[in-house]
Design a protein around this motif. Structure first.
Motif, PDB file in Angstrom:
ATOM      1  N   ASN A 276      43.816 -32.260  64.579  1.00 32.05           N
ATOM      2  CA  ASN A 276      43.593 -31.995  66.001  1.00 32.05           C
ATOM      3  C   ASN A 276      44.915 -31.814  66.710  1.00 32.05           C
ATOM      4  OD1 ASN A 276      40.582 -32.288  66.763  1.00 32.05           O
ATOM      5  ND2 ASN A 276      40.961 -33.908  65.270  1.00 32.05           N
TER       6      ASN A 276
ATOM      7  N   HIS B  32      36.589 -32.163  70.470  1.00 29.78           N
ATOM      8  CA  HIS B  32      35.524 -31.182  70.542  1.00 29.78           C
ATOM      9  C   HIS B  32      34.440 -31.476  71.575  1.00 29.78           C
ATOM     10  CE1 HIS B  32      31.914 -29.048  69.082  1.00 29.78           C
ATOM     11  NE2 HIS B  32      32.782 -28.081  69.045  1.00 29.78           N
TER      12      HIS B  32
ATOM     13  N   SER C 270      34.039 -21.248  69.025  1.00 33.77           N
ATOM     14  CA  SER C 270      34.734 -21.345  67.740  1.00 33.77           C
ATOM     15  C   SER C 270      35.308 -20.017  67.242  1.00 33.77           C
ATOM     16  CB  SER C 270      33.794 -21.915  66.684  1.00 33.77           C
ATOM     17  OG  SER C 270      32.840 -20.958  66.314  1.00 33.77           O
TER      18      SER C 270
ATOM     19  N   ASN D  44      38.052 -25.059  66.247  1.00 32.63           N
ATOM     20  CA  ASN D  44      37.048 -25.635  67.145  1.00 32.63           C
ATOM     21  C   ASN D  44      35.709 -25.899  66.466  1.00 32.63           C
ATOM     22  OD1 ASN D  44      38.973 -25.539  69.136  1.00 32.63           O
ATOM     23  ND2 ASN D  44      38.292 -23.541  69.881  1.00 32.63           N
TER      24      ASN D  44
ATOM     25  N   GLU E  43      34.144 -29.425  64.467  1.00 29.15           N
ATOM     26  CA  GLU E  43      34.133 -30.777  65.014  1.00 29.15           C
ATOM     27  C   GLU E  43      35.556 -31.235  65.355  1.00 29.15           C
ATOM     28  OE1 GLU E  43      31.601 -33.904  63.075  1.00 29.15           O
ATOM     29  OE2 GLU E  43      33.574 -34.848  63.027  1.00 29.15           O
TER      30      GLU E  43
ATOM     31  N   HIS F  92      39.707 -29.675  65.999  1.00 28.82           N
ATOM     32  CA  HIS F  92      40.322 -28.421  66.431  1.00 28.82           C
ATOM     33  C   HIS F  92      40.606 -27.512  65.237  1.00 28.82           C
ATOM     34  CE1 HIS F  92      41.879 -30.878  70.088  1.00 28.82           C
ATOM     35  NE2 HIS F  92      40.685 -30.388  70.325  1.00 28.82           N
TER      36      HIS F  92
ATOM     37  N   SER G  16      37.985 -36.392  65.527  1.00 30.36           N
ATOM     38  CA  SER G  16      36.881 -36.541  66.456  1.00 30.36           C
ATOM     39  C   SER G  16      35.915 -37.644  66.004  1.00 30.36           C
ATOM     40  CB  SER G  16      36.197 -35.178  66.510  1.00 30.36           C
ATOM     41  OG  SER G  16      35.121 -35.185  67.339  1.00 30.36           O
TER      42      SER G  16
END
Lengths: 356, 166
Positions: free
Chosen positions: A34, A41, A104, A119, A121, A123, A166
């Motif tokens: 991420n 997300h 996404s 993008n 779950e 980045h 995430s």
């Protein structure tokens, strides 16, 4: 390369062979990363999502990234449902990414060994798929790309918790390594459940062909690590590889036992399946997978000669709903798919084998 | 066979429902089945990783309910919200929820600290920061023991590293 060029070819893992290719179909390593300055997300706005994708475009244009190969970025919303689904069926993007069409994007390398989901779950999800058992090779490629991306992007990393993700199940190394195996011997000799139970006791998970929640159709099983925190990548991969090697030994022993004790019955089963695939006019997906598994076993055991071994992994993807519709060039109702699927399998067997 | 709902598309989803011994069969097409999806979706999505996680998270609360549940001041996510969805809102959530996170991570991973790869750039800074902390405590010791020459050397090193960090 255009979307169509990607859609019309098969990825390296389907076309080529690797170590232990008689049983191991493919190895996949995925790293979850991420970026520090964006929310995760769940709270990501459309504008955040666009700006992450723009950052990625810049990275792709850099000389460091160009050194790693030829990459192409696609916004999910620019593709049709069927087109996105084809990439899911080729295992290049996840079902989650395909559903997240607005925010996404995904990046593919021309050989389709590397895909980077943007993008999902998280980045970034850097994914490597190689044919056969190549756990460390896949990790090395993933890690090198990870280094290039990190040299350009600010990662969310914590001294104690490692790469922040995430979902707390991915935090730490953010690595998920999976090995896809074809295990008809263990299924036919009723040993599979015992082995799967043992696997889950050493921190690994088993899933079907299309990941979470999918059935193990066609005797195909995906074995992957579950723990991402407190173990180094090397430990995680060595553990997975060790278990896979043991399963390989058990599968080979089971096949030998079948040939020794039940050769005639087994050969009858293999040839029946071959006959059905070669002549059936209509076949459901589940039956097709089972028959293809039998035929592949027949090829491995030398019962069937003159049919290439790749037929299982190629046809198991080519006969999925989206691929069928892509090949046919129009939407197909579920009933129509079964006719089309049978036709494609027949054609394929006819063009590839010296038997008919 | 045609779908019982719309009567147009072919039925491809078949249910058998048994209620107190009364057996009834339902035949639907894919889209009608999805619309009427109660039965299907519950079994498919009911046991997801989310619900499993929030189960673990809620299990945690009785012992810790004394203080108000923490909130991430960066993204605004509360711990209660996190425990319902099983997803963090941003990277800082990890800091804000730290005390509650440890038992959860131990349950999921059997451990609470990362030991694998460290990113080169971000990680380089972390290394420098660690080094700085160490030098600062050495400096304090040197001053206390009135070793001023040593302290001067340490002070210069600290300045240098601080400049590197910017």
């Amino acid at each position: 390369m255009s979307v169509d060029e990607f859609l019309n070819k098969s990825p390296t893992w389907m076309r080529e062979n690797g170590p232990e290719s008689d049983i191991v179909i493919s190895t996949r390593v995925r790293l979850a990363r991420n970026l520090a300055k964006y929310p995760f997300h769940m709270l990501l706005t459309d504008r955040d999502a666009d700006s992450i994708i723009e950052e990625l475009r810049k990275v792709l244009a850099s000389t460091e990234m160009k050194r790693e190969g030829n990459f192409e970025l696609f916004r999910s919303r620019e593709l049709s449902d069927v087109e996105r689904q084809v990439f899911v069926e080729k295992h290049l993007i996840s079902p989650t990414l395909a559903e997240e069409e607005r925010r996404s994007a995904f990046i593919l390398r021309a050989d389709e060994i590397v895909s980077i989901m943007v993008n999902e779950e998280d980045h970034l999800r850097i994914q490597i798929i190689l044919p056969g058992l190549q756990v460390h090779e896949a990790w090395q490629t993933a890690s090198r790309l990870d280094d290039v991306l990190e040299s350009k992007l600010e990662y969310a990393f914590d001294e104690k918790y490692g790469y922040l993700t995430s979902c707390p199940t991915n935090v730490g190394s953010g690595i998920r390594a999976s090995v896809m195996m074809h295990l008809p011997g263990l299924v036919l000799t009723n040993q599979i459940n015992r082995i799967l139970t043992a696997i889950s006791q050493v921190g690994l998970v088993v899933r079907g062909l299309y990941g979470e929640g999918s059935d193990a159709t066609g005797n195909i099983f995906q074995i992957s690590n579950q723990i991402t925190l407190g173990q180094s990548e090397d430990e995680i991969l060595a553990n997975l590889k060790g278990v896979v090697k043991q399963i390989l030994d058990h599968e080979r022993a089971a096949r030998n036992q079948l040939v020794r004790d039940n050769r005639e019955v087994l050969e009858d089963r293999i040839w029946r399946s071959y006959g059905i695939l070669a002549y059936a006019q209509k076949i459901e997906s589940k039956e097709a997978m089972q028959r293809l598994s039998d035929v592949r076993l027949g090829i491995d055991l030398g019962t069937i000669k003159g049919v290439p071994a790749n037929i299982l992994k190629e046809l198991m993807v080519l006969t999925r709903p989206a691929f069928l519709q892509k090949i046919t060039g129009k939407e197909l109702a579920p009933g129509e798919r079964d006719w089309r699927r049978a036709a494609i399998i027949r054609e394929r067997l006819r063009s590839e084998s010296n038997l008919l | 066979m045609k779908c019982q709902e719309c009567g147009q598309k072919p039925a491809t989803v078949h249910f058998t429902k048994i209620v107190q011994g009364d057996k009834s069969e339902i035949h639907l097409c894919e889209s009608c089945a999805r619309e009427k999806g109660e039965w299907m979706n519950k079994s498919a999505a009911g046991f997801s990783i989310n619900s499993l996680l929030s189960g673990l998270l809620n299990f945690e609360s009785p012992a810790n309910t004394v203080a108000a549940p923490p909130r991430c001041t960066t993204c605004g996510l509360t711990y209660t919200q996190f425990s319902q969805v099983g997803r963090f809102g941003c990277a800082d959530c990890y800091n804000h929820f730290r005390p509650r996170l440890e038992p959860l991570l131990r349950k999921v991973h059997g451990s609470t600290s990362h030991v694998g790869k460290v990113p080169q750039r971000t990680g380089g800074r972390i290394k420098t920061r660690r080094e700085l902390d160490e030098l600062r405590s050495k400096l304090q010791g040197a001053v206390q023991q009135e070793k001023f020459e040593e302290a001067a050397v340490l002070r210069d090193k600290i300045r240098e590293l601080e400049q590197q960090l910017g």
